[in-house]
Design a protein around this motif. Structure first.
Motif, PDB file in Angstrom:
ATOM      1  N   VAL A 176      -1.630 -28.943  14.007  1.00  0.00           N
ATOM      2  CA  VAL A 176      -0.247 -28.649  14.394  1.00  0.00           C
ATOM      3  C   VAL A 176       0.598 -29.921  14.311  1.00  0.00           C
ATOM      4  N   ARG A 177       0.074 -31.039  14.827  1.00  0.00           N
ATOM      5  CA  ARG A 177       0.809 -32.309  14.746  1.00  0.00           C
ATOM      6  C   ARG A 177       1.072 -32.693  13.285  1.00  0.00           C
ATOM      7  N   ASP A 178       0.037 -32.558  12.453  1.00  0.00           N
ATOM      8  CA  ASP A 178       0.172 -32.922  11.044  1.00  0.00           C
ATOM      9  C   ASP A 178       1.233 -32.066  10.355  1.00  0.00           C
ATOM     10  N   MET A 179       1.114 -30.752  10.519  1.00  0.00           N
ATOM     11  CA  MET A 179       2.047 -29.855   9.849  1.00  0.00           C
ATOM     12  C   MET A 179       3.470 -30.028  10.389  1.00  0.00           C
ATOM     13  N   ALA A 180       3.593 -30.170  11.710  1.00  0.00           N
ATOM     14  CA  ALA A 180       4.922 -30.338  12.309  1.00  0.00           C
ATOM     15  C   ALA A 180       5.589 -31.619  11.820  1.00  0.00           C
ATOM     16  N   SER A 181       4.809 -32.674  11.611  1.00  0.00           N
ATOM     17  CA  SER A 181       5.389 -33.937  11.137  1.00  0.00           C
ATOM     18  C   SER A 181       6.036 -33.770   9.767  1.00  0.00           C
ATOM     19  N   LEU A 182       5.518 -32.839   8.982  1.00  0.00           N
ATOM     20  CA  LEU A 182       6.070 -32.630   7.641  1.00  0.00           C
ATOM     21  C   LEU A 182       7.469 -32.026   7.679  1.00  0.00           C
ATOM     22  N   SER A 183       7.855 -31.468   8.827  1.00  0.00           N
ATOM     23  CA  SER A 183       9.200 -30.902   8.930  1.00  0.00           C
ATOM     24  C   SER A 183      10.270 -31.967   8.738  1.00  0.00           C
ATOM     25  N   PHE A 184       9.912 -33.228   8.993  1.00  0.00           N
ATOM     26  CA  PHE A 184      10.879 -34.309   8.877  1.00  0.00           C
ATOM     27  C   PHE A 184      11.109 -34.735   7.424  1.00  0.00           C
ATOM     28  N   ILE A 185      10.295 -34.240   6.517  1.00  0.00           N
ATOM     29  CA  ILE A 185      10.521 -34.479   5.080  1.00  0.00           C
ATOM     30  C   ILE A 185      10.514 -33.146   4.330  1.00  0.00           C
ATOM     31  N   GLN A 186      10.916 -32.073   5.005  1.00  0.00           N
ATOM     32  CA  GLN A 186      10.758 -30.738   4.424  1.00  0.00           C
ATOM     33  C   GLN A 186      11.512 -30.555   3.117  1.00  0.00           C
ATOM     34  N   GLN A 187      12.614 -31.257   2.933  1.00  0.00           N
ATOM     35  CA  GLN A 187      13.364 -31.115   1.684  1.00  0.00           C
ATOM     36  C   GLN A 187      12.626 -31.736   0.500  1.00  0.00           C
ATOM     37  N   ARG A 188      11.605 -32.532   0.793  1.00  0.00           N
ATOM     38  CA  ARG A 188      10.848 -33.193  -0.277  1.00  0.00           C
ATOM     39  C   ARG A 188       9.487 -32.541  -0.511  1.00  0.00           C
ATOM     40  N   LEU A 189       9.232 -31.405   0.133  1.00  0.00           N
ATOM     41  CA  LEU A 189       7.946 -30.733  -0.011  1.00  0.00           C
ATOM     42  C   LEU A 189       8.014 -29.654  -1.076  1.00  0.00           C
ATOM     43  N   ASN A 262       8.704 -20.618   2.540  1.00  0.00           N
ATOM     44  CA  ASN A 262       8.240 -20.793   3.917  1.00  0.00           C
ATOM     45  C   ASN A 262       9.210 -21.681   4.684  1.00  0.00           C
ATOM     46  N   ARG A 263       9.256 -21.477   5.981  1.00  0.00           N
ATOM     47  CA  ARG A 263      10.147 -22.256   6.838  1.00  0.00           C
ATOM     48  C   ARG A 263       9.390 -22.749   8.066  1.00  0.00           C
ATOM     49  N   PHE A 264       9.746 -23.926   8.533  1.00  0.00           N
ATOM     50  CA  PHE A 264       9.148 -24.462   9.752  1.00  0.00           C
ATOM     51  C   PHE A 264       9.725 -23.726  10.963  1.00  0.00           C
ATOM     52  N   GLN A 265       8.844 -23.086  11.733  1.00  0.00           N
ATOM     53  CA  GLN A 265       9.248 -22.466  12.991  1.00  0.00           C
ATOM     54  C   GLN A 265       9.011 -23.409  14.171  1.00  0.00           C
ATOM     55  N   TYR A 266       8.306 -24.486  13.917  1.00  0.00           N
ATOM     56  CA  TYR A 266       8.038 -25.534  14.906  1.00  0.00           C
ATOM     57  C   TYR A 266       7.942 -26.843  14.128  1.00  0.00           C
ATOM     58  N   PRO A 267       8.480 -27.937  14.611  1.00  0.00           N
ATOM     59  CA  PRO A 267       9.071 -28.168  15.932  1.00  0.00           C
ATOM     60  C   PRO A 267      10.539 -27.750  15.989  1.00  0.00           C
ATOM     61  N   HIS A 268      11.089 -27.775  17.191  1.00  0.00           N
ATOM     62  CA  HIS A 268      12.510 -27.517  17.384  1.00  0.00           C
ATOM     63  C   HIS A 268      13.301 -28.655  16.735  1.00  0.00           C
ATOM     64  N   PRO A 269      14.452 -28.353  16.138  1.00  0.00           N
ATOM     65  CA  PRO A 269      15.240 -29.401  15.451  1.00  0.00           C
ATOM     66  C   PRO A 269      15.626 -30.582  16.331  1.00  0.00           C
ATOM     67  N   THR A 270      15.658 -30.387  17.642  1.00  0.00           N
ATOM     68  CA  THR A 270      16.034 -31.499  18.525  1.00  0.00           C
ATOM     69  C   THR A 270      14.870 -32.418  18.854  1.00  0.00           C
ATOM     70  N   MET A 271      13.641 -32.033  18.465  1.00  0.00           N
ATOM     71  CA  MET A 271      12.477 -32.857  18.779  1.00  0.00           C
ATOM     72  C   MET A 271      12.440 -34.075  17.876  1.00  0.00           C
ATOM     73  N   ASP A 272      11.920 -35.173  18.411  1.00  0.00           N
ATOM     74  CA  ASP A 272      11.910 -36.457  17.717  1.00  0.00           C
ATOM     75  C   ASP A 272      10.574 -36.694  17.022  1.00  0.00           C
ATOM     76  N   MET A 273      10.624 -37.374  15.879  1.00  0.00           N
ATOM     77  CA  MET A 273       9.422 -37.687  15.106  1.00  0.00           C
ATOM     78  C   MET A 273       8.394 -38.452  15.934  1.00  0.00           C
ATOM     79  N   ASP A 274       8.854 -39.290  16.837  1.00  0.00           N
ATOM     80  CA  ASP A 274       7.937 -40.122  17.618  1.00  0.00           C
ATOM     81  C   ASP A 274       6.964 -39.298  18.464  1.00  0.00           C
TER      82      ASP A 274
END
Length: 289
Positions: A176-189, A262-274
């Motif tokens: 979950v952590r790995d996949m969620a981290s990819l949301s921060f570069i989703q436009q490049r996936l 496909n679309r990221f349903q998690y994490p919430h857009p307000t959550m921080d990469m850290d």
């Protein structure tokens, strides 16, 4: 050396014959997939070249995917050809999938980044590729760390389109952590490929890769199955002698997620990469910077 950085290969390994012993990498079953791939020969010329090249290396090692999975992996990269500039492999072990992916580099013209938290695995996989594909090794980089740390590192890099091949931790929380981290570069996936989506085992390992994919991308997850699905009477659907792992009957070995649908349903857009990064760990310097 800080865990979560690119590292250099070790040139001294080029002269080592018993590489696994030298690096302390344990070989479990010694299973090799490509020597058992005869049923797939003649169906994809790129796979045929990779299978033939694999027989030229004298190196004790082990593969952890089925021959069909490797065949489907080549097919997938061929089908996506032109849509990506870099493949990122998460979790390399002894370079089984790494060497198959590397065998596609010269045909489909991409770069390959290998990610692992265990440095000996990275060095072994790199050396396996170098011995098989010296013409492609200049396009391979090593990242010592996990996927969220890699994502943080490449956020400021040039905007390659990525294919992510995930065969790292199979623990539900880490996937979950790995996949969620990819949301921060989703436009490049371009696509995400997840292996061992059929794996189960002892409860302490929480091996639920498929469930983690649904947790991040939602119950309407759209994927193409790849690899082998084992029948209920197959012995591999019973707990094995190593860690009690087994495969669910009739479940696909892997998922290919085209990110266009496909679309990221998690994490919430307000959550921080850290929130997805591990604590920084300082390790002894093991390779040249």
């Amino acid at each position: 050396m800080i865990l979560g950085t690119f590292v250099s290969p070790d040139p001294s390994l080029e002269a080592i014959s018993d590489l696994a012993t030298h690096l302390g990498v344990k070989i479990n079953s010694g299973y090799r997939a490509l020597p058992n791939a005869q049923e797939f020969k003649g169906r994809n010329r790129f796979f045929d070249l990779i299978a033939d090249r694999s027989s030229t290396i004298e190196l004790d090692c082990e593969d952890q995917c089925s021959a069909k999975y490797y065949f489907d992996l080549v097919q997938t990269l061929r089908d996506l050809n032109g849509e990506f500039g870099r493949v990122v492999e998460v979790g390399v072990y002894m370079g089984g999938a790494s060497s198959v992916i590397a065998g596609c580099i010269e045909h489909f013209h991409f770069d390959l980044d290998l990610i692992d938290t265990h440095l000996p695995h990275l060095l072994f996989a790199y050396e396996r590729i170098r011995r098989l594909y010296p013409e492609s090794i200049g396009r391979v980089r090593l990242f010592h760390g996990d996927l969220p740390s890699y994502v943080r590192h490449v956020l400021d890099e040039r905007s390659d389109k990525y294919v992510i091949h995930h065969d790292g931790s199979h623990n539900f929380e880490q996937v979950v952590r790995d996949m969620a981290s990819l949301s921060f570069i989703q436009q490049r996936l371009c696509a995400i490929i997840a292996q061992d989506t059929h794996l189960r085992g002892a409860v302490k390992y929480m091996s639920f890769v498929d469930m983690a994919m649904y947790a991040v991308f939602g119950l309407d997850l759209k994927y193409a199955p790849i690899g082998t699905a084992y029948a209920a009477h197959d012995s591999r659907t019973d707990p094995n002698q190593y860690e009690g792992n087994y495969f669910m009957p009739d479940a696909p070995e892997g998922f290919v997620l085209p990110m266009a649908v496909n679309r990221f349903q998690y994490p919430h857009p307000t959550m921080d990469m850290d929130q997805f990064l591990p604590p920084k760990v300082i390790l002894p310097l093991a390779v040249a910077a």
